[in-house]
Design an enzyme around this catalytic site. Structure first.
Site, PDB file in Angstrom:
ATOM      1  N   ASN A  23       0.807  -1.221   0.000  1.00 18.72           N
ATOM      2  CA  ASN A  23       0.000   0.000   0.000  1.00 18.72           C
ATOM      3  C   ASN A  23       0.840   1.270   0.000  1.00 18.72           C
ATOM      4  O   ASN A  23       0.307   2.363  -0.131  1.00 18.72           O
ATOM      5  CB  ASN A  23      -0.963   0.013   1.198  1.00 18.72           C
ATOM      6  N   ARG A 121     -17.044   0.753  -2.543  1.00 20.88           N
ATOM      7  CA  ARG A 121     -15.817   1.519  -2.734  1.00 20.88           C
ATOM      8  C   ARG A 121     -15.936   2.682  -3.728  1.00 20.88           C
ATOM      9  O   ARG A 121     -15.307   2.700  -4.788  1.00 20.88           O
ATOM     10  CB  ARG A 121     -14.665   0.583  -3.104  1.00 20.88           C
ATOM     11  N   ASP A 304      -7.428  -4.225   7.392  1.00 21.91           N
ATOM     12  CA  ASP A 304      -6.692  -5.245   6.630  1.00 21.91           C
ATOM     13  C   ASP A 304      -6.174  -6.381   7.512  1.00 21.91           C
ATOM     14  O   ASP A 304      -5.590  -7.343   7.004  1.00 21.91           O
ATOM     15  CB  ASP A 304      -5.519  -4.600   5.874  1.00 21.91           C
ATOM     16  N   ARG A 396      -2.101 -11.054  -4.923  1.00 19.54           N
ATOM     17  CA  ARG A 396      -2.142  -9.594  -5.101  1.00 19.54           C
ATOM     18  C   ARG A 396      -1.338  -8.889  -4.017  1.00 19.54           C
ATOM     19  O   ARG A 396      -0.861  -7.772  -4.234  1.00 19.54           O
ATOM     20  CB  ARG A 396      -3.599  -9.089  -5.008  1.00 19.54           C
TER      21      ARG A 396
HETATM   22  C1  UD1 Z   1      -6.628   1.627   1.321  1.00 17.95           C
HETATM   23  C2  UD1 Z   1      -5.810   0.361   1.259  1.00 17.95           C
HETATM   24  C3  UD1 Z   1      -6.611  -0.840   1.741  1.00 17.95           C
HETATM   25  C4  UD1 Z   1      -7.189  -0.573   3.136  1.00 17.95           C
HETATM   26  C5  UD1 Z   1      -7.940   0.760   3.160  1.00 17.95           C
HETATM   27  C6  UD1 Z   1      -8.406   1.154   4.551  1.00 17.95           C
HETATM   28  C7  UD1 Z   1      -4.337   0.811  -0.610  1.00 17.95           C
HETATM   29  C8  UD1 Z   1      -3.904   0.438  -1.977  1.00 17.95           C
HETATM   30  N1  UD1 Z   1      -5.383   0.152  -0.119  1.00 17.95           N
HETATM   31  O1  UD1 Z   1      -7.727   1.461   0.436  1.00 17.95           O
HETATM   32  O2  UD1 Z   1      -5.740  -1.967   1.786  1.00 17.95           O
HETATM   33  O3  UD1 Z   1      -8.089  -1.596   3.463  1.00 17.95           O
HETATM   34  O4  UD1 Z   1      -7.089   1.825   2.672  1.00 17.95           O
HETATM   35  O5  UD1 Z   1      -7.330   1.217   5.413  1.00 17.95           O
HETATM   36  O6  UD1 Z   1      -3.721   1.634   0.038  1.00 17.95           O
HETATM   37  N2  UD1 Z   1     -14.640   5.863   0.743  1.00 17.95           N
HETATM   38  C9  UD1 Z   1     -15.673   6.628   0.280  1.00 17.95           C
HETATM   39  N3  UD1 Z   1     -15.404   7.517  -0.750  1.00 17.95           N
HETATM   40  C10 UD1 Z   1     -14.171   7.642  -1.285  1.00 17.95           C
HETATM   41  C11 UD1 Z   1     -13.113   6.848  -0.784  1.00 17.95           C
HETATM   42  C12 UD1 Z   1     -13.392   5.964   0.240  1.00 17.95           C
HETATM   43  O7  UD1 Z   1     -16.806   6.526   0.737  1.00 17.95           O
HETATM   44  O8  UD1 Z   1     -13.995   8.473  -2.201  1.00 17.95           O
HETATM   45  C13 UD1 Z   1     -14.917   4.886   1.822  1.00 17.95           C
HETATM   46  C14 UD1 Z   1     -14.652   3.441   1.359  1.00 17.95           C
HETATM   47  O9  UD1 Z   1     -15.762   2.905   0.663  1.00 17.95           O
HETATM   48  C15 UD1 Z   1     -14.376   2.745   2.662  1.00 17.95           C
HETATM   49  C16 UD1 Z   1     -13.661   3.827   3.478  1.00 17.95           C
HETATM   50  O10 UD1 Z   1     -13.985   5.075   2.863  1.00 17.95           O
HETATM   51  O11 UD1 Z   1     -15.576   2.393   3.275  1.00 17.95           O
HETATM   52  C17 UD1 Z   1     -12.151   3.660   3.532  1.00 17.95           C
HETATM   53  O12 UD1 Z   1     -11.633   3.641   2.235  1.00 17.95           O
HETATM   54  P1  UD1 Z   1     -10.177   4.181   1.884  1.00 17.95           P
HETATM   55  O13 UD1 Z   1      -9.481   4.619   3.126  1.00 17.95           O
HETATM   56  O14 UD1 Z   1     -10.299   5.166   0.773  1.00 17.95           O
HETATM   57  O15 UD1 Z   1      -9.491   2.877   1.332  1.00 17.95           O
HETATM   58  P2  UD1 Z   1      -8.610   2.711   0.037  1.00 17.95           P
HETATM   59  O16 UD1 Z   1      -7.724   3.900  -0.144  1.00 17.95           O
HETATM   60  O17 UD1 Z   1      -9.467   2.301  -1.104  1.00 17.95           O
END
Ligand code: UD1
Length: 424
Positions: A23, A121, A304, A396
């Protein structure tokens, strides 16, 4: 599809070295696009997701070389700001390229990333942040096109401390005119690693690791050499592997603060741990207590690690309550663990885990990356043979998982399905 076949019951013993963080490396590789020139990224884990990111960078016109833990990326001739749908579909993290491509070219075209098995997501927070910097988005035939004449710094309040949104906005803001403030920013160690990388490129980013990040835009960014931080989730997975097999493992090349929340929970369950500089020794016990866990943004317990801890707690002496607060649909591994004899009841985003004396090997299916890891751990701690299907999910995010486990004394082999070539 490939499978892992595991004969459980061998206590893990010895030493394991943790690889670079998935990540952290994915946004850093995306950020190479910001500068023009040749960067060398070190401590890169060899993972399927990294392979896809290299393919995407190649497709954009970058020259990417290296199949070891060192990758050279030359972005001098980068000439494209469009990511084809076929590559977007392979990996959600391609979304990290939005910020860097907009910063470099003033435009980007991607297809809307889909949901996945752990939740819908959305990327609304990424878009909200980029819009605040001046980007206009249009949706056309399933594609999302963003454009801007000149990015302009802004104050951005995130509704949730999204890791990806914080990273995308940070990257775009490095080249915006003036100052950007990101409030309620994510505080994960990977955000700090990205800040360090961006500053090495010549950016002016401060505050990563706190909930306010300040970015002062600059005109030009360079290319540099960089070493990625160790993977705290891989480290956490090995902590649980040692504990669930009642083994004794020295986990090396870690940053202990990054795994504090997981180590604290294992200690609470009764597992002994000794931290020494950049390593941690796990001394397993014959039995352990049930505990309650809630996933939270960093420095809380990482989502995670939730699945792996569920496997561990399935074998605890009493009841545990696990609450998943980050993703709406991240308890699907409970069904597979039940097939192995676990007693787990799901109520909304909560799993009530009544510990059992034994798990029994059977055929189970990985539904996502960490769920897959959890099933491998359950297999290691179970009696008899466990077959974990759909292990492309595990590939992955875990480098040489079966090799590392075998060196620790696990009985695990990969059964390759030769009828399917690289379908992904
Ligand atoms: C990253 C990590 C993933 C980890 C997650 C939470 C990477 C490549 N992946 O994923 O392994 O599980 O952080 O620690 O770094 N959300 C929204 N709108 C957005 C973006 C997010 O509603 O625009 C929500 C998501 O649906 C989720 C929450 O916010 O419920 C957390 O997501 P986010 O922190 O963005 O995770 P990722 O960056 O996708």
């Amino acid at each position: 599809m490939d499978q892992f076949v595991i004969n459980g019951g061998c206590p893990l013993e010895g030493e394991v070295t943790i690889s670079g963080a998935k990540n952290a490396v994915l946004p850093i590789l995306a950020a190479t696009v910001l500068g023009s020139g040749q960067s060398v990224i070190n401590n890169v884990p060899q993972l399927h997701d990294v392979k896809v990111m290299k393919e995407v960078l190649n497709n954009l016109g970058a020259r990417v070389q290296g199949d070891s833990d060192q990758i050279m990326v030359d972005t001098s001739a980068l000439d494209c700001c469009e990511i084809p749908e076929s590559l977007m579909r392979k990996m959600r993290a391609t979304v990290f390229l939005m910020g860097p491509l907009i910063a470099r070219f003033g435009k980007v075209k991607i297809s809307q990333p889909g949901g996945c098995s752990i939740g819908s997501r959305p990327i609304d927070l990424h878009l909200k942040g980029l819009k605040a910097l001046g980007v206009e988005f249009k949706q056309r035939h399933g594609a999302l096109e963003g454009s801007v004449d000149k990015l302009v710094g802004a104050e951005i309040h995130l509704d949730f401390p999204s890791v990806g949104a914080t990273e995308n906005i940070m990257m775009a803001a490095t080249k915006a005119k003036g100052e950007t403030l990101i409030y309620n920013a994510a505080k994960e160690p990977e955000i700090i690693d990205l800040q360090n990388y961006l500053n090495r490129l010549g950016a002016k980013v401060r505050g990563a690791g706190t909930n306010v990040i300040k970015v002062k835009g600059v005109e030009e960014l360079n290319a540099v050499d960089y070493q990625v931080i160790p993977d705290r989730i891989e480290a956490g997975t090995f902590l649980v592997a040692a504990a669930i097999t009642k083994g004794n493992v020295l986990i090396k090349d870690i940053i202990p603060e990054h795994i504090e929340a997981v180590a604290a929970k294992l200690t609470e369950a009764g597992i002994e741990m000794k931290v020494d500089h950049n390593q941690i020794e796990v001394i397993g016990k014959e039995t352990w207590q049930g505990i309650n866990i809630k996933t939270l943004p960093y420095p809380g317990l990482p989502t995670d690690m939730q699945a792996q801890l569920m496997s561990f707690l399935s074998l605890a002496e009493d009841t545990s309550i696990i609450t998943e607060n980050i993703f709406e649909n991240r308890l699907s591994h409970a069904d597979e663990l039940r097939r192995m004899g676990a007693k787990i009841r799901i109520e909304g985003n909560t799993a009530i885990v009544n510990g059992v004396d034994k798990l029994y090997g059977t055929i189970v299916r990985a539904t996502d990356l960490r769920a897959g890891a959890a099933l491998v751990l359950a297999g290691l701690g179970a009696e008899g043979e466990t077959v974990v299907d759909n292990i492309y999910h595990i590939d992955r995010g875990y480098e040489y998982l079966e090799d590392k486990l075998t060196k620790l004394g696990a009985d695990i082999i990969r059964k390759t399905d030769l009828s399917i070539t690289d379908a992904d």
